[in-house]
Design an enzyme around this catalytic site. Sequence first.
Site, PDB file in Angstrom:
ATOM      1  N   ASP A   1       0.865  -1.171   0.000  1.00  0.00           N
ATOM      2  CA  ASP A   1       0.000   0.000   0.000  1.00  0.00           C
ATOM      3  C   ASP A   1       0.915   1.239   0.000  1.00  0.00           C
ATOM      4  OD1 ASP A   1      -2.292   1.706   0.544  1.00  0.00           O
ATOM      5  OD2 ASP A   1      -1.547   1.809   2.599  1.00  0.00           O
TER       6      ASP A   1
ATOM      7  N   ASP B   1      -0.276   5.142   0.843  1.00  0.00           N
ATOM      8  CA  ASP B   1      -0.553   6.186   1.837  1.00  0.00           C
ATOM      9  C   ASP B   1      -0.633   5.585   3.238  1.00  0.00           C
ATOM     10  OD1 ASP B   1      -0.782   8.446   0.049  1.00  0.00           O
ATOM     11  OD2 ASP B   1      -2.478   7.344  -0.774  1.00  0.00           O
TER      12      ASP B   1
ATOM     13  N   GLU C   1      -0.848  11.200   4.623  1.00  0.00           N
ATOM     14  CA  GLU C   1      -2.215  11.721   4.748  1.00  0.00           C
ATOM     15  C   GLU C   1      -2.273  13.107   5.398  1.00  0.00           C
ATOM     16  OE1 GLU C   1      -4.571  10.714   3.109  1.00  0.00           O
ATOM     17  OE2 GLU C   1      -4.615   8.547   2.932  1.00  0.00           O
TER      18      GLU C   1
ATOM     19  N   GLY D   1      -9.910   7.321  -1.450  1.00  0.00           N
ATOM     20  CA  GLY D   1     -10.062   8.017  -2.737  1.00  0.00           C
ATOM     21  C   GLY D   1     -10.456   9.466  -2.510  1.00  0.00           C
ATOM     22  N   GLY D   2      -9.738  10.366  -3.155  1.00  0.00           N
ATOM     23  CA  GLY D   2      -9.946  11.795  -2.930  1.00  0.00           C
ATOM     24  C   GLY D   2     -11.319  12.286  -3.373  1.00  0.00           C
TER      25      GLY D   2
ATOM     26  N   LYS E   1      -6.162  19.446  -6.555  1.00  0.00           N
ATOM     27  CA  LYS E   1      -5.550  18.818  -5.370  1.00  0.00           C
ATOM     28  C   LYS E   1      -4.356  17.956  -5.783  1.00  0.00           C
ATOM     29  CE  LYS E   1      -5.138  15.042  -2.665  1.00  0.00           C
ATOM     30  NZ  LYS E   1      -5.014  13.614  -2.938  1.00  0.00           N
TER      31      LYS E   1
ATOM     32  N   THR F   1      -4.785   5.667  -4.350  1.00  0.00           N
ATOM     33  CA  THR F   1      -4.436   7.032  -4.750  1.00  0.00           C
ATOM     34  C   THR F   1      -4.135   7.106  -6.252  1.00  0.00           C
ATOM     35  OG1 THR F   1      -3.349   9.011  -3.882  1.00  0.00           O
ATOM     36  CG2 THR F   1      -1.922   7.167  -4.405  1.00  0.00           C
TER      37      THR F   1
ATOM     38  N   ASP G   1      -1.699  -0.289   6.115  1.00  0.00           N
ATOM     39  CA  ASP G   1      -1.682   0.474   7.366  1.00  0.00           C
ATOM     40  C   ASP G   1      -3.073   0.702   7.953  1.00  0.00           C
ATOM     41  OD1 ASP G   1      -2.368   2.378   5.240  1.00  0.00           O
ATOM     42  OD2 ASP G   1      -2.381   3.821   6.872  1.00  0.00           O
TER      43      ASP G   1
END
Length: 250
Positions: free
Chosen positions: A9, A11, A18, A52-53, A83, A122, A181
Amino acid sequence: MKLQAVLFDVDGTLSETERDGHRVAFNMAFEETGVPWNWDEELYGKLLAVTGGKERMHYYVEHFLKEDPTKYSEQIPLLHKIKTKHYVSLMGSGRIPLRPGVHRLLDEIKKAGIKIAIVTTTTPENVYALVHGTLGPSGMEYFDLVAAGDIVPKKKPAPDIYHYALEQLNLKPEDTIAIEDSENGLKSSLGACVKTIITVNGYTEDQDFNGAALVLSDLGEPENPAEIIGVNDSGKTYVNLQLLQTIHAG
Ligand code: XBP
Ligand code: MG
């Protein structure tokens, strides 16, 4: 059965991106476009419930502003583009380092000829920016595959991105091991039947990691031991390839 690939992973796992990366970039995008939103550290922790943003902004509008998110269906993708631009430039300045043990473990896995893949929700540009910012211009050479972002319709906690990565690598779940994480990450990897190690961080330490093969504070270093939080019968205080192989075989 031989361990053939390690699935990382990004982030929260490779780097603590983050709070000081994604959150800051979201706020920069809100400011740039005159949107009156500001995500402080505590609120952002709650928003991490959704990966997801674009999905996270949608969730914020619906559950925190109590507005109809369809009102923002054109604005959210635009905000997300802005962003991403800010995030990439923040990462380019190398402001966020890799977590303890990550570089050492990547080196060890690579030298052993075992594949390394990125499995993340991401955006791909964000992955390249983080890797270049931390591992240098040739950093992407560590990775045999980047499975990222909107390539699958359903983001973590759905297992889709792990299914996609396994298919691309032409491997079975039992050939691999994942490092995550968060609870959403663990649900995703376990949903694809991939054994998983968790390195927690400030946002995820109280989450439910039932089903993880090992939970620890970070990957640790020989001279800087990790704190073991759950399931450790190895006696090891840091994660190396040998421990990954033992867990994988167990
Ligand atoms: C991380 C995320 C990401 C980022 C935002 O999940 O939740 O959505 O916060 O990235 P993971 P984008 O740790 O599973 O990679 O804005 O590019 O979507
Ligand atoms: Mg994560």
